[in-house]
Motif scaffolding. Structure first.
Motif, PDB file in Angstrom:
ATOM      1  N   SER A 139     -41.615  17.005  30.982  1.00  0.00           N
ATOM      2  CA  SER A 139     -40.196  16.778  31.289  1.00  0.00           C
ATOM      3  C   SER A 139     -39.987  16.589  32.786  1.00  0.00           C
ATOM      4  N   PHE A 140     -40.680  17.394  33.578  1.00  0.00           N
ATOM      5  CA  PHE A 140     -40.544  17.317  35.029  1.00  0.00           C
ATOM      6  C   PHE A 140     -41.032  15.963  35.544  1.00  0.00           C
ATOM      7  N   LYS A 141     -42.153  15.502  35.019  1.00  0.00           N
ATOM      8  CA  LYS A 141     -42.705  14.219  35.456  1.00  0.00           C
ATOM      9  C   LYS A 141     -41.797  13.065  35.047  1.00  0.00           C
ATOM     10  N   GLU A 142     -41.235  13.162  33.851  1.00  0.00           N
ATOM     11  CA  GLU A 142     -40.316  12.121  33.383  1.00  0.00           C
ATOM     12  C   GLU A 142     -39.090  12.024  34.292  1.00  0.00           C
ATOM     13  N   GLN A 143     -38.608  13.176  34.751  1.00  0.00           N
ATOM     14  CA  GLN A 143     -37.414  13.199  35.594  1.00  0.00           C
ATOM     15  C   GLN A 143     -37.713  12.826  37.043  1.00  0.00           C
ATOM     16  N   TYR A 144     -38.814  13.365  37.605  1.00  0.00           N
ATOM     17  CA  TYR A 144     -39.043  13.248  39.038  1.00  0.00           C
ATOM     18  C   TYR A 144     -40.269  12.424  39.432  1.00  0.00           C
ATOM     19  N   GLY A 145     -41.025  11.944  38.433  1.00  0.00           N
ATOM     20  CA  GLY A 145     -42.126  11.042  38.754  1.00  0.00           C
ATOM     21  C   GLY A 145     -43.411  11.711  39.174  1.00  0.00           C
ATOM     22  N   MET A 146     -43.488  13.024  39.085  1.00  0.00           N
ATOM     23  CA  MET A 146     -44.728  13.745  39.385  1.00  0.00           C
ATOM     24  C   MET A 146     -44.718  15.073  38.636  1.00  0.00           C
ATOM     25  N   THR A 147     -45.881  15.671  38.486  1.00  0.00           N
ATOM     26  CA  THR A 147     -45.968  16.954  37.789  1.00  0.00           C
ATOM     27  C   THR A 147     -45.461  18.073  38.702  1.00  0.00           C
TER      28      THR A 147
ATOM     29  N   LYS B  33     -20.661  15.168  24.117  1.00  0.00           N
ATOM     30  CA  LYS B  33     -21.104  13.826  24.510  1.00  0.00           C
ATOM     31  C   LYS B  33     -19.938  13.021  25.085  1.00  0.00           C
ATOM     32  N   ASN B  34     -18.755  13.143  24.474  1.00  0.00           N
ATOM     33  CA  ASN B  34     -17.592  12.403  24.957  1.00  0.00           C
ATOM     34  C   ASN B  34     -17.163  12.866  26.339  1.00  0.00           C
ATOM     35  N   LYS B  35     -17.265  14.167  26.593  1.00  0.00           N
ATOM     36  CA  LYS B  35     -16.821  14.694  27.882  1.00  0.00           C
ATOM     37  C   LYS B  35     -17.870  14.532  28.975  1.00  0.00           C
ATOM     38  N   MET B  36     -19.128  14.694  28.631  1.00  0.00           N
ATOM     39  CA  MET B  36     -20.178  14.749  29.647  1.00  0.00           C
ATOM     40  C   MET B  36     -21.006  13.473  29.754  1.00  0.00           C
ATOM     41  N   GLY B  37     -20.879  12.597  28.771  1.00  0.00           N
ATOM     42  CA  GLY B  37     -21.647  11.363  28.837  1.00  0.00           C
ATOM     43  C   GLY B  37     -23.108  11.531  28.494  1.00  0.00           C
ATOM     44  N   MET B  38     -23.493  12.684  27.992  1.00  0.00           N
ATOM     45  CA  MET B  38     -24.872  12.949  27.558  1.00  0.00           C
ATOM     46  C   MET B  38     -24.835  14.023  26.485  1.00  0.00           C
TER      47      MET B  38
ATOM     48  N   ARG C  99     -33.416  21.325  36.996  1.00  0.00           N
ATOM     49  CA  ARG C  99     -32.824  21.542  38.328  1.00  0.00           C
ATOM     50  C   ARG C  99     -33.155  22.942  38.836  1.00  0.00           C
ATOM     51  N   LYS C 100     -33.027  23.939  37.970  1.00  0.00           N
ATOM     52  CA  LYS C 100     -33.329  25.320  38.370  1.00  0.00           C
ATOM     53  C   LYS C 100     -34.817  25.464  38.684  1.00  0.00           C
TER      54      LYS C 100
ATOM     55  N   LYS D  64     -31.586  20.409  29.247  1.00  0.00           N
ATOM     56  CA  LYS D  64     -32.883  20.118  29.872  1.00  0.00           C
ATOM     57  C   LYS D  64     -32.709  19.820  31.356  1.00  0.00           C
ATOM     58  N   TYR D  65     -31.647  19.087  31.691  1.00  0.00           N
ATOM     59  CA  TYR D  65     -31.394  18.770  33.087  1.00  0.00           C
ATOM     60  C   TYR D  65     -31.127  20.024  33.914  1.00  0.00           C
TER      61      TYR D  65
END
Length: 309
Positions: A262-270, A214-219, A231-232, A226-227
């Protein structure tokens, strides 16, 4: 090994140990490099993340990012314009042997009382731009002199943290550890990876690993995992005809419902909507910038010099 947030290898400019950008920044994901980096914002706004800190740069701000600091940029204003210089500090080693142990505190966003010294640094950057633009005979010598002026100004005018040998070695070891962790995720994202598994892989407790990541990556580790999977999956939906359920399974999601949510949460669509829209060339994704790697848009040096007059 390519992972989404990564160590960057700098290619230098004109036989000089520097790289210079004049650009609009859309998004530059978390990364790090050996070189010291100075960014000056000429126009617009820019979000900058350095290690565990976030800064909102505005027109005229200047921030220095020390060697191997993990950082990212996000353009909050489409019309932003930045000048960035990355310097290999080894070229000053003979002139000042302690330079590799120096961390400079140089951030006009947080330092509002000492504007003169930032104005001096900005003038040096503008001079380098001018020399790069005109490239008159002997321009490499001239740039070398200006670079030395920058370093002299940093040493004399700015606060410095000295890093001892032990902490320098620890910092290097931590970055090597981070590279191993990101490599491991990149190789295994398509299956179940637990916090216990990956912390054991580094011989760390789950508590220490979680705080380190968390300290190095900010998440958190789980957020990053999940990200990566999203992306893949994004790329697979875009470039293959695999069924949505198969895309979910091939990218480490437990089931298609979790993937779709998860996809919809990230990109706004299924995922299904995404595939339909992409085939019709109508994609307008929420957080679309997050599927890019480094996204600098080159700008004309002459334009920037005119703005800085």
């Amino acid at each position: 090994m390519k992972y989404l947030y990564k160590k960057e290898l700098i290619k230098y400019t004109d036989n000089l140990s520097i790289k210079m950008y004049v650009c609009r920044i859309e998004t530059v994901p978390l990364h790090w490099h050996q070189e010291l980096e100075i960014i000056m914002l000429v126009k617009g706004d820019l979000q900058v993340h350095v290690e565990t800190h976030d800064y909102c740069m505005q027109k005229g701000d200047l921030i220095l990012i020390n060697s191997n600091n993990v950082h990212s940029f996000t353009g909050t204003d489409y019309h932003n314009l930045a000048v960035i210089i990355q310097m290999d500090m080894n070229m000053f080693q003979n002139l000042h042997p302690q330079i590799e142990k120096m961390e400079f505190i140089c951030n006009s966003v947080t330092d509002l009382k000492s504007l003169d010294k930032y104005a001096t640094l900005k003038s040096f950057l503008i001079n380098i731009l001018r020399v790069f633009h005109t490239k008159e005979t002997g321009f490499i010598i001239e740039i070398s002199i200006i670079l030395q002026q920058i370093i002299l100004s940093l040493i004399r005018e700015f606060e410095i943290n000295m890093i001892d040998e032990e902490n320098l070695e620890k910092s290097n070891d931590n970055l090597k550890r981070l590279e191993r962790i990101l490599d491991y995720i990149d190789l295994n994202y398509n299956r179940k990876i637990t916090l216990e598994e990956i912390s054991n892989h580094e011989y760390l407790s789950k508590y220490y690993f979680s705080h380190f990541f968390k300290n190095k990556m900010g998440m958190s580790f789980q957020s990053y995992l999940k990200y990566v999977r999203l992306r893949k999956a994004y790329e697979m939906l875009l470039h293959t005809n695999e069924r949505v359920i198969d895309v979910a399974m091939m990218n480490g999601f437990a089931n298609s419902q979790i993937f779709a949510s998860s996809f919809k949460e990230q990109y706004g669509m299924t995922p299904k909507q995404f595939r339909i829209e992409s085939k019709h060339g109508k994609l307008e994704l929420k957080n679309d910038d997050k599927v890019q790697d480094h996204k600098y848009v080159d700008e004309d040096i002459k334009q920037v010099l005119n703005l800085l007059k």
